[in-house]
Scaffold this motif. Structure first.
Motif, short mmCIF file in Angstrom:
data_model
loop_
_atom_site.label_atom_id
_atom_site.label_comp_id
_atom_site.label_asym_id
_atom_site.label_seq_id
_atom_site.Cartn_x
_atom_site.Cartn_y
_atom_site.Cartn_z
N LEU A 1 0.65 -1.10 -0.17
CA LEU A 1 -0.02 0.13 -0.18
C LEU A 1 0.87 1.02 -0.17
CD1 LEU A 1 -2.76 -0.60 2.85
CD2 LEU A 1 -3.03 -0.14 0.36
N PHE A 2 0.58 2.08 -0.83
CA PHE A 2 1.59 3.48 -0.77
C PHE A 2 0.49 4.56 0.07
CE2 PHE A 2 2.62 2.09 -5.19
CZ PHE A 2 4.13 2.25 -5.00
N SER A 3 1.58 5.04 0.98
CA SER A 3 1.27 6.21 1.72
C SER A 3 0.57 7.15 1.19
CB SER A 3 2.22 6.50 2.89
OG SER A 3 1.90 7.62 3.58
N PRO A 4 -0.50 7.94 1.27
CA PRO A 4 -1.30 7.86 2.60
C PRO A 4 -2.51 6.87 2.49
CG PRO A 4 -2.19 9.71 1.51
CD PRO A 4 -0.86 9.10 0.52
N TYR A 5 -2.59 6.19 1.28
CA TYR A 5 -4.02 5.51 1.08
C TYR A 5 -3.78 4.25 2.03
CZ TYR A 5 -3.53 8.24 -3.01
OH TYR A 5 -3.74 9.32 -4.00
N ASN A 6 -5.24 3.85 2.16
CA ASN A 6 -5.65 2.89 3.06
C ASN A 6 -6.34 1.70 2.34
OD1 ASN A 6 -8.58 3.20 3.34
ND2 ASN A 6 -8.18 4.82 4.57
N LEU A 7 -6.56 0.47 2.88
CA LEU A 7 -7.08 -0.56 2.39
C LEU A 7 -8.49 -0.46 1.80
CD1 LEU A 7 -7.07 -3.54 1.65
CD2 LEU A 7 -7.67 -4.21 3.87
N ASN A 8 -9.53 0.45 2.50
CA ASN A 8 -10.68 0.57 2.19
C ASN A 8 -10.66 1.39 0.68
OD1 ASN A 8 -11.81 -0.79 4.36
ND2 ASN A 8 -12.14 1.09 5.64
N GLU A 9 -9.98 2.33 0.62
CA GLU A 9 -9.81 3.16 -0.43
C GLU A 9 -9.48 2.22 -1.71
OE1 GLU A 9 -7.92 7.44 0.23
OE2 GLU A 9 -7.29 5.93 1.52
N VAL A 10 -8.57 1.33 -1.77
CA VAL A 10 -8.06 0.42 -2.48
C VAL A 10 -9.28 -0.62 -2.99
CG1 VAL A 10 -6.58 -1.42 -3.37
CG2 VAL A 10 -5.64 0.39 -1.98
N ILE A 11 -10.03 -1.01 -2.03
CA ILE A 11 -11.35 -1.90 -2.22
C ILE A 11 -12.14 -1.15 -2.85
CG2 ILE A 11 -13.07 -3.10 -1.23
CD1 ILE A 11 -11.28 -3.70 1.08
N LYS A 12 -12.42 0.13 -2.67
CA LYS A 12 -13.60 0.95 -3.28
C LYS A 12 -13.25 1.21 -4.86
CE LYS A 12 -14.17 5.21 -1.93
NZ LYS A 12 -14.31 6.40 -1.01
N LYS A 13 -11.81 1.40 -5.11
CA LYS A 13 -11.40 1.89 -6.38
C LYS A 13 -10.86 0.62 -7.25
CE LYS A 13 -10.28 6.56 -5.19
NZ LYS A 13 -9.23 7.43 -4.98
N THR A 14 -11.11 -0.51 -6.83
CA THR A 14 -10.73 -1.68 -7.59
C THR A 14 -12.23 -2.45 -7.90
OG1 THR A 14 -8.62 -1.94 -6.15
CG2 THR A 14 -9.47 -3.90 -7.61
N GLU A 15 -12.19 -2.71 -9.38
CA GLU A 15 -13.81 -3.55 -9.30
C GLU A 15 -13.70 -4.90 -9.05
OE1 GLU A 15 -15.71 -3.08 -13.60
OE2 GLU A 15 -15.16 -5.07 -13.60
N CYS A 16 -12.62 -5.67 -9.16
CA CYS A 16 -12.54 -7.00 -8.78
C CYS A 16 -12.02 -7.31 -7.40
CB CYS A 16 -11.77 -7.82 -9.74
SG CYS A 16 -9.93 -7.50 -9.63
N GLU A 17 -12.49 -8.48 -6.75
CA GLU A 17 -11.99 -8.88 -5.60
C GLU A 17 -10.51 -9.28 -5.70
OE1 GLU A 17 -14.69 -11.89 -3.84
OE2 GLU A 17 -16.43 -10.36 -3.99
N PHE A 18 -9.92 -9.33 -4.55
CA PHE A 18 -8.40 -9.76 -4.35
C PHE A 18 -8.16 -10.33 -2.89
CE2 PHE A 18 -8.61 -5.01 -3.93
CZ PHE A 18 -8.24 -4.81 -2.45
N THR A 19 -7.08 -10.94 -2.77
CA THR A 19 -6.66 -11.53 -1.41
C THR A 19 -5.51 -10.59 -1.14
OG1 THR A 19 -5.09 -12.84 -2.49
CG2 THR A 19 -7.27 -13.85 -1.96
N ILE A 20 -5.46 -10.65 0.22
CA ILE A 20 -4.41 -9.75 0.83
C ILE A 20 -3.27 -10.45 1.44
CG2 ILE A 20 -4.26 -8.03 2.80
CD1 ILE A 20 -7.08 -7.44 2.31
N SER A 21 -2.02 -9.80 1.12
CA SER A 21 -0.77 -10.73 1.70
C SER A 21 -0.71 -10.59 3.10
CB SER A 21 0.62 -9.85 0.91
OG SER A 21 1.49 -10.31 1.68
N GLU A 22 -0.21 -11.55 3.70
CA GLU A 22 -0.19 -11.59 5.07
C GLU A 22 0.66 -10.60 5.85
OE1 GLU A 22 0.90 -15.48 6.51
OE2 GLU A 22 -0.76 -16.46 5.56
N ASN A 23 1.90 -10.37 5.14
CA ASN A 23 2.62 -9.14 5.48
C ASN A 23 2.76 -8.13 4.47
OD1 ASN A 23 4.16 -11.09 3.93
ND2 ASN A 23 5.91 -11.39 5.30
N ILE A 24 1.76 -7.28 4.46
CA ILE A 24 1.51 -6.12 3.73
C ILE A 24 2.63 -5.21 3.63
CG2 ILE A 24 -0.06 -4.64 4.68
CD1 ILE A 24 -1.75 -4.93 2.08
N ARG A 25 3.26 -4.47 2.83
CA ARG A 25 4.41 -3.71 2.83
C ARG A 25 3.84 -2.03 2.83
NH1 ARG A 25 8.74 -2.63 -1.81
NH2 ARG A 25 9.84 -0.85 -0.79
#
Length: 221
Positions: free
Chosen positions: A193-217
C-alpha cells in the motif's frame, strides 16, 4: 485528472526495484520511460527498444538530441557504451526468443486474471499495437504501471476487460499510485500500500475482488 510528476516518479522508482543487475529490460512509453532515472547506479542493465536498440542510455539534454536516435515511441534517447543497433526484425526476434527479462508497460485495463488491454480505445485513432503483444507473451516478467482509475474515475483493475485485449493472462505485477498487486493463480494479491492510502480506498477503487498478503508492505516515498 492525470498524474503529477512526483507520483509518476514514485511508480517508476517502485518498478526499478524489480530490475536486477545484468537484465535486458524493455520500457513502454509514458511512465515506464522514467524507470532508468531510478536505477541502482552500480547496475549494468541493457534497455531494449523494438525499433532496434539494445543498451539505451538516459534521456539526452535539450539541444543534444540526435535526430536519428529514438526509442520505439519516437522520443530521443542516448546509447550507453557497449550498446548496439539492429533492424526491427532482429529486435522482435529477441523478444520472441524470450531474451527480454522484464517489460514495463502502461495499460488501459488489467483484469483479475492478468489480462492486458493497453492498445486501443475503439473509435479512437491509434498507430497500432506495436510490440506490446509480443512483449506481453514473451518477456519473462510483465509489469504494468498505471493510474488506479481512468480520467472518469472508473477502475482500471477490473473483473473482465471491456477493451480489446493485447494479450491474456500475461501480467505479473501491477503498480498504481495506491497499491501493488501480484497476479497469482487465485487472482490478484495485494502486497503493498502506498502512503497515505488505506485498504478501504483500494477496495472502493478496484472492480474485482483480491486477496491480501499476510505481511503487507507500507510504502512511502
Amino acid at each position: 485528472m492525470g498524474m503529477g510528476v512526483d507520483i509518476r516518479n514514485m511508480l517508476a522508482r517502485r518498478a526499478a526495484e524489480e530490475i536486477q543487475n545484468g537484465m535486458v529490460v524493455n520500457l513502454g512509453i509514458g511512465i515506464p520511460s522514467l524507470v532508468p532515472n531510478h536505477l541502482n547506479k552500480n547496475f549494468r542493465v541493457m534497455f531494449h527498444a523494438e525499433n532496434g536498440i539494445t543498451g539505451m542510455g538516459p534521456t539526452p539534454r535539450k539541444g543534444e538530441e540526435d535526430e536519428n536516435l529514438c526509442n520505439a515511441g519516437g522520443f530521443p534517447v542516448t546509447l550507453n557504451p557497449g550498446g548496439s543497433y539492429c533492424d526491427s526484425a532482429t529486435a522482435f526476434a529477441m523478444i520472441r526468443k524470450g531474451r527480454v527479462d522484464i517489460t514495463i508497460l502502461g495499460s488501459l485495463q488489467v483484469s483479475e486474471k492478468g489480462d492486458l488491454a493497453n492498445w486501443i480505445v475503439p473509435g479512437k485513432r491509434v498507430p497500432g499495437m506495436g510490440g506490446a503483444m509480443e512483449l506481453a507473451q514473451k518477456a519473462k516478467k510483465v509489469i504494468v504501471l498505471m493510474n488506479h482509475c481512468d480520467k472518469n474515475g472508473m477502475p482500471k483493475i477490473v473483473k473482465k476487460c471491456t477493451l480489446p485485449l493485447t494479450s491474456s493472462s500475461c501480467v505479473d505485477l501491477i503498480i498504481t499510485e495506491l497499491a501493488v498487486f501480484r497476479v497469482i493463480d487465485k487472482g490478484l494479491q495485494l502486497t503493498e500500500l502506498f502512503s497515505p492510502y488505506n485498504l478501504n480506498e483500494v477496495i472502493k477503487k478496484t472492480e474485482c475482488e483480491f486477496t491480501i498478503s499476510e505481511n503487507i508492505r507500507k510504502v512511502s516515498y
